[in-house]
Design a protein around this motif. Structure first.
Motif, short mmCIF file in Angstrom:
data_model
loop_
_atom_site.label_atom_id
_atom_site.label_comp_id
_atom_site.label_asym_id
_atom_site.label_seq_id
_atom_site.Cartn_x
_atom_site.Cartn_y
_atom_site.Cartn_z
N GLU A 1 2.01 -13.71 7.20
CA GLU A 1 3.29 -14.26 6.75
C GLU A 1 4.14 -13.22 6.03
O GLU A 1 5.34 -13.12 6.26
CB GLU A 1 3.06 -15.46 5.83
N GLU A 2 3.50 -12.44 5.17
CA GLU A 2 4.25 -11.43 4.42
C GLU A 2 4.91 -10.41 5.35
O GLU A 2 6.08 -10.04 5.18
CB GLU A 2 3.30 -10.71 3.44
N THR A 3 4.16 -9.98 6.34
CA THR A 3 4.68 -9.01 7.31
C THR A 3 5.85 -9.61 8.10
O THR A 3 6.87 -8.95 8.35
CB THR A 3 3.56 -8.57 8.28
N THR A 4 5.70 -10.88 8.46
CA THR A 4 6.75 -11.56 9.23
C THR A 4 8.03 -11.68 8.40
O THR A 4 9.14 -11.42 8.90
CB THR A 4 6.27 -12.96 9.67
N LEU A 5 7.90 -12.07 7.15
CA LEU A 5 9.07 -12.22 6.27
C LEU A 5 9.76 -10.87 6.09
O LEU A 5 10.99 -10.79 6.10
CB LEU A 5 8.65 -12.79 4.93
N LYS A 6 8.97 -9.81 5.93
CA LYS A 6 9.55 -8.48 5.75
C LYS A 6 10.31 -8.06 7.01
O LYS A 6 11.41 -7.48 6.92
CB LYS A 6 8.46 -7.45 5.43
N ARG A 7 9.74 -8.36 8.16
CA ARG A 7 10.40 -7.98 9.42
C ARG A 7 11.73 -8.72 9.58
O ARG A 7 12.74 -8.12 9.98
CB ARG A 7 9.47 -8.29 10.60
N ILE A 8 11.76 -10.01 9.24
CA ILE A 8 13.01 -10.79 9.34
C ILE A 8 14.05 -10.24 8.37
O ILE A 8 15.22 -10.06 8.73
CB ILE A 8 12.73 -12.27 9.04
N ARG A 9 13.62 -9.97 7.14
CA ARG A 9 14.55 -9.45 6.12
C ARG A 9 15.11 -8.09 6.55
O ARG A 9 16.31 -7.85 6.47
CB ARG A 9 13.85 -9.36 4.77
N ASP A 10 14.22 -7.21 6.99
CA ASP A 10 14.65 -5.87 7.41
C ASP A 10 15.62 -5.95 8.58
O ASP A 10 16.60 -5.19 8.64
CB ASP A 10 13.44 -5.01 7.79
N TYR A 11 15.36 -6.85 9.51
CA TYR A 11 16.22 -7.02 10.68
C TYR A 11 17.63 -7.42 10.25
O TYR A 11 18.63 -6.87 10.75
CB TYR A 11 15.60 -8.11 11.58
N CYS A 12 17.72 -8.35 9.30
CA CYS A 12 19.04 -8.80 8.80
C CYS A 12 19.75 -7.68 8.03
O CYS A 12 20.94 -7.45 8.21
CB CYS A 12 18.87 -10.02 7.90
#
Length: 399
Positions: free
Chosen positions: A174-185
């Motif tokens: 989950e942490e990795t997924t949240l970071k990827r979404i945030r970085d993408y934005c």
């Protein structure tokens, strides 16, 4: 010894001058005026984003209601907001959330769009996207910045993304997924010219998760001081810290209510002080009940949104003031069970007849009685709010 009233706002200090001139009625009027001013501070929050971004659901969630509730902002897969629409908070109508049409759905470019929606009335803007922020979002943010208003990027529907990733990734984190979404934005915004954008990841269906707490803390920090508590009281009880902050905000105002009580006690009219105290306490306690979400409609909305039966939430409430219509008769009944307060209120009225020292004694007793009573009421309701929160989220075993 320092005068404690020196730490009060300038308006409150005026009561000293009125008392020094033996004009206690004027002192009471000045304090009452200040309290009414604090209770009528407006807060206007604009929420915008492209079609399907989830802005209407966000408006509903932050107001503590479901999309299907009466008074909810309409939601759907196509753009449902074509005009600026106001949605007052159900418990605090001075706080209004404005659902704005997405800039991509109007014929106005970014600079004209702000004039069309009358941007000057809003305290700040929340720009929502369910994917990455588009050119229209960026142009709007740049125009808001030019107008010297605050704006915040919110990436919505995070719970959907997490669920999809869980189902499709064998080594899901989950942490990795949240970071990827945030970085993408963030990268998307940087490509559009923002140097250091901040993006808040939010699920309108689960405000207690992800970045909603961080969003609230940021808004609280950046709002003018006189509007911070206004925002705080409207935020759903998404964690224990929010409940504690509400309690602290209410507690900080008790001294002003006690000052009003003391000033009125100095006016030599029999029973005036007790009558004013009780009416003032009705208003204050009602605000406590609404602020903590302990009125029946708020508890029912919480039951609907969490799936925890209303009866289960009701069962953990102990204060006789919660879920009730607050009136003078109810307060008198509760106060009659508080021995010390009852004695102080009786002694206050009797002390008026003591030559020379009667009025000062009555003022002191009135201050103490009001201060103690409101603190007892506040503590019991804050404890109920914590118990309801824990029950709603199944956290009893963590306490």
């Amino acid at each position: 010894m320092d005068d404690p009233s020196d730490s009060y706002p300038e308006e409150i200090k005026e009561w000293k001058e009125a008392l020094m001139n033996n004009d206690r009625a004027a002192a009471a009027a000045k304090i009452q005026e200040y309290l009414e001013k604090q209770d009528n501070i407006p807060l206007n929050i604009a929420v915008t984003g492209e079609s399907g971004s989830g802005k209407s659901t966000f408006v509903n969630a932050i107001r503590g209601i479901k999309n299907s509730d009466v008074g909810a902002a309409p939601t759907g897969c196509v753009e449902t907001t074509m005009e600026v629409t106001a949605y007052p908070h159900p418990n605090f109508p001075k706080v209004t959330f404005w659902d704005l049409p997405g800039i991509g759905t109007t014929r106005f470019p970014a600079d004209k769009y702000l004039k069309h929606v009358k941007f000057e009335r809003f305290d700040f803007f929340i720009i929502i996207s369910a994917d990455r922020f588009r050119e229209n979002d960026v142009k709007l943010a740049q125009e808001i910045h030019k107008m010297k208003k605050k704006f915040y990027f919110v990436r919505s529907k995070i719970d959907h993304n997490i669920q999809d990733e869980k189902e499709n990734q064998r080594d899901f984190n989950e942490e990795t997924t949240l970071k990827r979404i945030r970085d993408y934005c963030i990268q998307g915004l940087q490509q559009q010219g923002f140097e250091a954008p901040q993006v808040f990841l939010v699920s309108s269906r689960k405000l207690h998760l992800y970045d909603f707490s961080l969003l609230h803390e940021t808004l609280e920090r950046e709002l003018p001081a006189h509007k911070r508590n206004v925002l705080l009281l409207t935020v759903p009880n998404i964690n224990r810290e929010i409940i504690n902050k509400k309690k602290e905000a209410f507690q900080a105002n008790i001294k002003y209510k006690a000052l009003l009580s003391a000033a009125v006690a100095g006016v030599p009219v029999p029973m005036l002080s007790t009558t004013v105290d009780l009416r003032m306490m009705v208003t204050v306690v009602q605000e406590y009940v609404l602020g903590f979400g302990l009125d029946q409609p708020s508890l029912q909305r919480l039951a609907n949104s969490t799936g925890v039966p209303y009866e289960n939430l009701h069962a953990v409430i102990k204060s006789p003031l919660a879920l009730e219509k607050i009136n003078v008769d109810l307060l008198l009944k509760v106060i009659s069970q508080m021995t010390v307060t009852g004695v102080l209120m009786t002694a206050k009225e009797g002390s008026r007849f003591i030559p020379l020292f009667g009025i000062p004694i009555a003022m002191s007793l009135s201050f103490t009685a009001t201060n103690n009573t409101l603190n007892v009421f506040l503590n019991s309701l804050a404890e109920d709010a914590q118990r309801v929160f824990e029950k709603a989220l199944g956290l009893e075993t963590l306490v």
